[in-house]
Design a protein around this motif. Structure first.
Motif, PDB file in Angstrom:
ATOM      1  N   PRO A 228       0.824  -1.213   0.000  1.00  0.00           N
ATOM      2  CA  PRO A 228       0.000   0.000   0.000  1.00  0.00           C
ATOM      3  C   PRO A 228       0.857   1.261   0.000  1.00  0.00           C
ATOM      4  O   PRO A 228       1.938   1.309   0.597  1.00  0.00           O
ATOM      5  CB  PRO A 228      -0.805  -0.123   1.300  1.00  0.00           C
ATOM      6  N   ALA A 229       0.361   2.286  -0.666  1.00  0.00           N
ATOM      7  CA  ALA A 229       1.041   3.578  -0.685  1.00  0.00           C
ATOM      8  C   ALA A 229       1.028   4.193   0.710  1.00  0.00           C
ATOM      9  O   ALA A 229       0.012   4.150   1.413  1.00  0.00           O
ATOM     10  CB  ALA A 229       0.362   4.518  -1.675  1.00  0.00           C
ATOM     11  N   ALA A 230       2.152   4.775   1.105  1.00  0.00           N
ATOM     12  CA  ALA A 230       2.238   5.411   2.422  1.00  0.00           C
ATOM     13  C   ALA A 230       1.614   6.796   2.421  1.00  0.00           C
ATOM     14  O   ALA A 230       1.184   7.291   3.471  1.00  0.00           O
ATOM     15  CB  ALA A 230       3.699   5.501   2.863  1.00  0.00           C
ATOM     16  N   VAL A 231       1.588   7.442   1.247  1.00  0.00           N
ATOM     17  CA  VAL A 231       1.097   8.815   1.137  1.00  0.00           C
ATOM     18  C   VAL A 231       0.354   8.966  -0.187  1.00  0.00           C
ATOM     19  O   VAL A 231       0.494   8.143  -1.093  1.00  0.00           O
ATOM     20  CB  VAL A 231       2.254   9.839   1.186  1.00  0.00           C
ATOM     21  N   ASP A 232      -0.411  10.045  -0.305  1.00  0.00           N
ATOM     22  CA  ASP A 232      -0.982  10.419  -1.603  1.00  0.00           C
ATOM     23  C   ASP A 232       0.144  10.921  -2.503  1.00  0.00           C
ATOM     24  O   ASP A 232       1.119  11.516  -2.019  1.00  0.00           O
ATOM     25  CB  ASP A 232      -1.993  11.552  -1.454  1.00  0.00           C
ATOM     26  N   GLY A 233       0.010  10.709  -3.810  1.00  0.00           N
ATOM     27  CA  GLY A 233       1.010  11.272  -4.703  1.00  0.00           C
ATOM     28  C   GLY A 233       0.992  10.650  -6.077  1.00  0.00           C
ATOM     29  O   GLY A 233      -0.022  10.112  -6.540  1.00  0.00           O
ATOM     30  N   PHE A 234       2.143  10.722  -6.734  1.00  0.00           N
ATOM     31  CA  PHE A 234       2.365  10.257  -8.104  1.00  0.00           C
ATOM     32  C   PHE A 234       3.225   8.999  -8.020  1.00  0.00           C
ATOM     33  O   PHE A 234       4.383   9.061  -7.635  1.00  0.00           O
ATOM     34  CB  PHE A 234       3.086  11.359  -8.896  1.00  0.00           C
ATOM     35  N   PHE A 235       2.644   7.845  -8.385  1.00  0.00           N
ATOM     36  CA  PHE A 235       3.380   6.583  -8.292  1.00  0.00           C
ATOM     37  C   PHE A 235       4.174   6.322  -9.565  1.00  0.00           C
ATOM     38  O   PHE A 235       3.647   6.405 -10.673  1.00  0.00           O
ATOM     39  CB  PHE A 235       2.436   5.414  -8.048  1.00  0.00           C
ATOM     40  N   GLY A 252       9.095   0.791  -6.465  1.00  0.00           N
ATOM     41  CA  GLY A 252       8.403   1.979  -6.928  1.00  0.00           C
ATOM     42  C   GLY A 252       8.670   3.128  -5.978  1.00  0.00           C
ATOM     43  O   GLY A 252       9.287   2.950  -4.926  1.00  0.00           O
ATOM     44  N   GLN A 253       8.217   4.293  -6.391  1.00  0.00           N
ATOM     45  CA  GLN A 253       8.349   5.465  -5.523  1.00  0.00           C
ATOM     46  C   GLN A 253       7.155   6.376  -5.730  1.00  0.00           C
ATOM     47  O   GLN A 253       6.485   6.336  -6.772  1.00  0.00           O
ATOM     48  CB  GLN A 253       9.647   6.216  -5.810  1.00  0.00           C
ATOM     49  N   ILE A 254       6.885   7.181  -4.704  1.00  0.00           N
ATOM     50  CA  ILE A 254       5.784   8.137  -4.757  1.00  0.00           C
ATOM     51  C   ILE A 254       6.371   9.531  -4.593  1.00  0.00           C
ATOM     52  O   ILE A 254       7.133   9.796  -3.652  1.00  0.00           O
ATOM     53  CB  ILE A 254       4.750   7.847  -3.660  1.00  0.00           C
ATOM     54  N   ALA A 263       7.955   9.053  -0.775  1.00  0.00           N
ATOM     55  CA  ALA A 263       8.054   7.731  -0.144  1.00  0.00           C
ATOM     56  C   ALA A 263       8.566   6.725  -1.156  1.00  0.00           C
ATOM     57  O   ALA A 263       8.264   6.813  -2.345  1.00  0.00           O
ATOM     58  CB  ALA A 263       6.705   7.273   0.406  1.00  0.00           C
ATOM     59  N   SER A 264       9.346   5.768  -0.671  1.00  0.00           N
ATOM     60  CA  SER A 264       9.767   4.640  -1.494  1.00  0.00           C
ATOM     61  C   SER A 264       8.863   3.449  -1.192  1.00  0.00           C
ATOM     62  O   SER A 264       8.288   3.349  -0.106  1.00  0.00           O
ATOM     63  CB  SER A 264      11.226   4.282  -1.182  1.00  0.00           C
TER      64      SER A 264
END
Length: 306
Positions: A228-235, A252-254, A263-264
């Motif tokens: 799951p993504a840790a934060v909102d953003g652009f994956f 991946g990274q956000i 976030a990574s």
């Protein structure tokens, strides 16, 4: 009826149910079953084959995974006849699964995900049903065969599990585009399984299974929970589908809109990149992708499948 179906055969023999369009944005399986309708008009069937090209018509017409009640049909089974549109579809589909002898449920990654082609099943507690599911999944001919935790509810496969109906599901491609090779693979695979079950005589070239993984851990197979993504953003993905990843490796990274790292996304375990988010916009808690855990790889010989 909330969806259309076609049945072929005499009824003297096993009954195979093949469905697509449980989610409205998964198009290749729908095309594959439309082709199968034409194929079965010219094939002698020992038993019955029922084909449903689009189970979730309301979601299909909306161009979305779900209908306008925003309920996921693959979490709503067995449904309610007096409920919302998705619950009604689930209630209509449930007895068809319960009355069948075998089930194939065809999927893709939909608009949100790209998927490595796979055939999968739940690790049914009844040994003979589990083995039949393995045989069906291998016969389908996808390069990956994946057995997972058996007690996820609300799904077509949980209805089949409770009715002791051997069942497999298939995932192929996705990302909201159209892949002719996935249509071909789904059509060919369904014919393979129908042949393996003795319903038809259609010799098919079956690609060799590259990986058979059976992961009994709690919630394995629940793809929307993975990484799951840790934060909102652009994956942004950092590895390719099918690539071998080591535990802890960034997959991946956000970032924010300007590209600043927020976030990574590290691989939770060693394995192959099985599916990957295709839509860059992501909210905290949403899945960014998943790993096929090679620690649970099995030999076909060991499972009596060679």
């Amino acid at each position: 009826m909330l969806f259309q179906s076609r049945t072929f055969g005499s009824g003297h023999g096993p009954h195979l149910l093949i469905i697509a369009g449980v989610h409205g944005d998964e198009y290749e399986p729908m095309f594959a079953i439309r082709r199968l309708v034409k194929r079965f008009e010219t094939i002698a069937v020992r038993g019955r084959v029922t084909l449903i090209p689009i189970v979730n018509t309301a979601a299909f017409l909306r161009g979305q995974r779900t209908a306008d009640d925003d309920r996921d049909l693959a979490r709503t089974m067995p449904g309610r006849a007096d409920g919302s549109i998705t619950e009604q579809v689930a209630a209509e589909l449930t007895p068809l699964i319960q009355q069948a002898d075998f089930l194939i449920d065809l999927h893709t990654g939909g608009r949100l995900f790209r998927m490595q082609p796979l055939s999968g099943y739940v690790l049914h507690p009844q040994a003979d049903i589990l083995q039949r599911q393995r045989e069906m999944a291998v016969a389908f001919g996808m390069p990956i065969v994946w057995g997972t935790y058996p007690f996820l509810n609300g799904r077509t496969l949980s209805v089949a599990r409770d009715a002791n109906v051997p069942a497999i599901y298939v995932e192929a491609c996705g990302s909201g585009t159209f892949h002719p090779t996935a249509v071909d693979a789904c059509e060919r695979g369904c014919l393979n399984v129908a042949t393996q079950l003795g319903l038809i005589d259609q010799p098919q070239a079956v690609p060799k299974v590259q990986w058979l993984v059976e992961d009994p851990r709690d919630q394995s197979g629940f793809m929307q929970m993975q990484h799951p993504a840790a934060v909102d953003g652009f994956f942004e993905p950092l590895v390719s589908l099918g690539e071998l990843c080591e535990q802890g490796q960034p997959i991946g990274q956000i970032t924010d809109a300007c590209g600043t790292l927020l976030a990574s996304v590290p691989a939770g375990e060693r394995g192959l990149m099985l599916f990957q988010r295709a839509v860059p916009g992501v909210k905290a808690g949403e899945s960014t992708g998943g790993i096929l855990p090679l620690a649970y790889a099995q030999e076909l010989d060991h499972l009596g499948l060679s």
